[in-house]
Design a protein around this motif. Sequence first.
Motif, PDB file in Angstrom:
ATOM      1  N   ARG A  59       0.823  -1.209   0.000  1.00 37.80           N
ATOM      2  CA  ARG A  59       0.000   0.000   0.000  1.00 37.80           C
ATOM      3  C   ARG A  59       0.858   1.262   0.000  1.00 37.80           C
ATOM      4  O   ARG A  59       0.632   2.203   0.766  1.00 37.80           O
ATOM      5  CB  ARG A  59      -0.966   0.006   1.188  1.00 37.80           C
ATOM      6  CG  ARG A  59      -1.963  -1.141   1.145  1.00 37.80           C
ATOM      7  CD  ARG A  59      -2.934  -1.106   2.308  1.00 37.80           C
ATOM      8  NE  ARG A  59      -3.886  -2.203   2.223  1.00 37.80           N
ATOM      9  CZ  ARG A  59      -4.851  -2.431   3.121  1.00 37.80           C
ATOM     10  NH1 ARG A  59      -4.991  -1.613   4.165  1.00 37.80           N
ATOM     11  NH2 ARG A  59      -5.665  -3.460   2.958  1.00 37.80           N
ATOM     12  N   VAL A  60       1.853   1.242  -0.863  1.00 38.05           N
ATOM     13  CA  VAL A  60       2.724   2.409  -1.033  1.00 38.05           C
ATOM     14  C   VAL A  60       2.855   2.689  -2.517  1.00 38.05           C
ATOM     15  O   VAL A  60       2.652   1.808  -3.354  1.00 38.05           O
ATOM     16  CB  VAL A  60       4.127   2.181  -0.417  1.00 38.05           C
ATOM     17  CG1 VAL A  60       4.042   2.042   1.086  1.00 38.05           C
ATOM     18  CG2 VAL A  60       4.796   0.961  -1.036  1.00 38.05           C
ATOM     19  N   GLY A  61       3.203   3.927  -2.842  1.00 43.32           N
ATOM     20  CA  GLY A  61       3.361   4.288  -4.240  1.00 43.32           C
ATOM     21  C   GLY A  61       4.058   5.620  -4.365  1.00 43.32           C
ATOM     22  O   GLY A  61       4.465   6.243  -3.376  1.00 43.32           O
ATOM     23  N   GLY A  62       4.201   6.074  -5.610  1.00 37.04           N
ATOM     24  CA  GLY A  62       4.846   7.360  -5.820  1.00 37.04           C
ATOM     25  C   GLY A  62       5.418   7.485  -7.214  1.00 37.04           C
ATOM     26  O   GLY A  62       4.913   6.881  -8.163  1.00 37.04           O
ATOM     27  N   ASP A  63       6.514   8.245  -7.326  1.00 34.80           N
ATOM     28  CA  ASP A  63       7.136   8.494  -8.621  1.00 34.80           C
ATOM     29  C   ASP A  63       8.488   7.789  -8.690  1.00 34.80           C
ATOM     30  O   ASP A  63       8.786   6.903  -7.880  1.00 34.80           O
ATOM     31  CB  ASP A  63       7.276   9.996  -8.868  1.00 34.80           C
ATOM     32  CG  ASP A  63       8.076  10.702  -7.766  1.00 34.80           C
ATOM     33  OD1 ASP A  63       8.797  10.015  -7.008  1.00 34.80           O
ATOM     34  OD2 ASP A  63       7.983  11.931  -7.654  1.00 34.80           O
ATOM     35  N   ALA A  64       9.314   8.187  -9.640  1.00 36.66           N
ATOM     36  CA  ALA A  64      10.611   7.522  -9.827  1.00 36.66           C
ATOM     37  C   ALA A  64      11.519   7.710  -8.610  1.00 36.66           C
ATOM     38  O   ALA A  64      12.246   6.789  -8.220  1.00 36.66           O
ATOM     39  CB  ALA A  64      11.286   8.066 -11.085  1.00 36.66           C
ATOM     40  N   ILE A  65      11.503   8.892  -8.014  1.00 34.37           N
ATOM     41  CA  ILE A  65      12.365   9.138  -6.857  1.00 34.37           C
ATOM     42  C   ILE A  65      11.957   8.257  -5.683  1.00 34.37           C
ATOM     43  O   ILE A  65      12.800   7.619  -5.035  1.00 34.37           O
ATOM     44  CB  ILE A  65      12.327  10.624  -6.452  1.00 34.37           C
ATOM     45  CG1 ILE A  65      13.071  11.466  -7.495  1.00 34.37           C
ATOM     46  CG2 ILE A  65      12.919  10.841  -5.069  1.00 34.37           C
ATOM     47  CD1 ILE A  65      13.067  12.947  -7.208  1.00 34.37           C
ATOM     48  N   THR A  66      10.666   8.181  -5.399  1.00 37.04           N
ATOM     49  CA  THR A  66      10.221   7.356  -4.272  1.00 37.04           C
ATOM     50  C   THR A  66      10.457   5.875  -4.552  1.00 37.04           C
ATOM     51  O   THR A  66      10.696   5.100  -3.626  1.00 37.04           O
ATOM     52  CB  THR A  66       8.739   7.598  -3.961  1.00 37.04           C
ATOM     53  OG1 THR A  66       7.957   7.397  -5.145  1.00 37.04           O
ATOM     54  CG2 THR A  66       8.515   9.007  -3.449  1.00 37.04           C
ATOM     55  N   PHE A  67      10.428   5.474  -5.822  1.00 35.60           N
ATOM     56  CA  PHE A  67      10.728   4.074  -6.146  1.00 35.60           C
ATOM     57  C   PHE A  67      12.179   3.753  -5.775  1.00 35.60           C
ATOM     58  O   PHE A  67      12.463   2.723  -5.144  1.00 35.60           O
ATOM     59  CB  PHE A  67      10.502   3.794  -7.630  1.00 35.60           C
ATOM     60  CG  PHE A  67      10.704   2.355  -7.993  1.00 35.60           C
ATOM     61  CD1 PHE A  67       9.637   1.465  -7.968  1.00 35.60           C
ATOM     62  CD2 PHE A  67      11.953   1.868  -8.352  1.00 35.60           C
ATOM     63  CE1 PHE A  67       9.823   0.130  -8.276  1.00 35.60           C
ATOM     64  CE2 PHE A  67      12.153   0.537  -8.663  1.00 35.60           C
ATOM     65  CZ  PHE A  67      11.076  -0.342  -8.630  1.00 35.60           C
ATOM     66  N   LEU A  68      13.106   4.616  -6.172  1.00 39.78           N
ATOM     67  CA  LEU A  68      14.517   4.378  -5.866  1.00 39.78           C
ATOM     68  C   LEU A  68      14.764   4.425  -4.359  1.00 39.78           C
ATOM     69  O   LEU A  68      15.589   3.661  -3.834  1.00 39.78           O
ATOM     70  CB  LEU A  68      15.381   5.418  -6.571  1.00 39.78           C
ATOM     71  CG  LEU A  68      15.427   5.317  -8.100  1.00 39.78           C
ATOM     72  CD1 LEU A  68      16.168   6.510  -8.689  1.00 39.78           C
ATOM     73  CD2 LEU A  68      16.094   4.021  -8.544  1.00 39.78           C
ATOM     74  N   GLN A  69      14.055   5.293  -3.657  1.00 37.89           N
ATOM     75  CA  GLN A  69      14.216   5.363  -2.210  1.00 37.89           C
ATOM     76  C   GLN A  69      13.689   4.092  -1.539  1.00 37.89           C
ATOM     77  O   GLN A  69      14.337   3.534  -0.653  1.00 37.89           O
ATOM     78  CB  GLN A  69      13.479   6.583  -1.653  1.00 37.89           C
ATOM     79  CG  GLN A  69      14.108   7.930  -2.001  1.00 37.89           C
ATOM     80  CD  GLN A  69      13.288   9.085  -1.468  1.00 37.89           C
ATOM     81  OE1 GLN A  69      12.164   9.318  -1.906  1.00 37.89           O
ATOM     82  NE2 GLN A  69      13.839   9.820  -0.512  1.00 37.89           N
TER      83      GLN A  69
END
Length: 297
Positions: free
Chosen positions: A49-59
């Motif tokens: 239950r998490v999501g986001g953009d490219a930056i949050t994916f790498l984090q």
Amino acid sequence: MEIARGTDLPDLLASLGYTVTRIGRYYSTKEMDSLRIKNRRTWYRYSERVGGDAITFLQHFCGRSFPEAVEDLLAFHGRARDAPAERSRQTEQAPEPPKPFALPPRHTDARRVYAYLKKRGVSPQIIRSFISAGLLYEDSEHHNCVFVGYDRDGKAAFASLRGTYDRDGSGFKGDAAGSDKSIGFRLPYAPDSRTVYVFEAPIDLMSYCTLHREFHSNALALCCLDDRALSVFLREHPTVRKVVLCLDHDRPGQEAAERMGRKYAAEGYVVQTLSPPSRKDWNAYLTFVQQFRERGR
């Protein structure tokens, strides 16, 4: 944040070593089937239950800090930190050259790697033998497994990274920057063997070695479903005349095995397809066998 909003996530994930698949209007990955990528720009993982953009994916999945994630995306886009967000084609500078290959710094020990692989069912003897041969170590920054691939001259040219922290069996996977995918991950060349066993991932190769303790042959892990590493290996070792395809027992793996089988049979090789008796891949089969043995005690 323009660079995050403009990053094509399927392309980014493919560059990190994930197997990207399209499901209707969405994209997902073979490694994380609960991941959904919408409009190629945003992601959501239902199991967490998490999501986001490219930056949050790498984090989230690669353990990068915010500044590190920004640097990674700038490198992915071939842009400098102070480059303007938009440029015309006439004034846009050429992308930066790819980073030279370098192995991640080595940790002082390999305790987390050892514990992780043992949890995955790989025998302690196999783990120690890989570490002793210089094929495996633990990186000092993220404590990833580092599987080192050497070229025919014995020079490290490839490194497959595998996170040692799996929340649900789908931890970080990727290659070190500058890795030569045509080398892949190989066992030391066995000149008395005319056969090469081909796996998708190093952990599957280690699992097969655990299941077959007397295994002695050439073997490599493609670290993808691209056969470049196999083609290069066969060209470098012309005495090898048999190819045993031990790819995953799922649709992508079996389709790749059929494709490679036709290709190398047409080139005159004896080709055999060897799938695990049950489960999706050799590591899943290994853990199944061990659990079955535990219940029988």
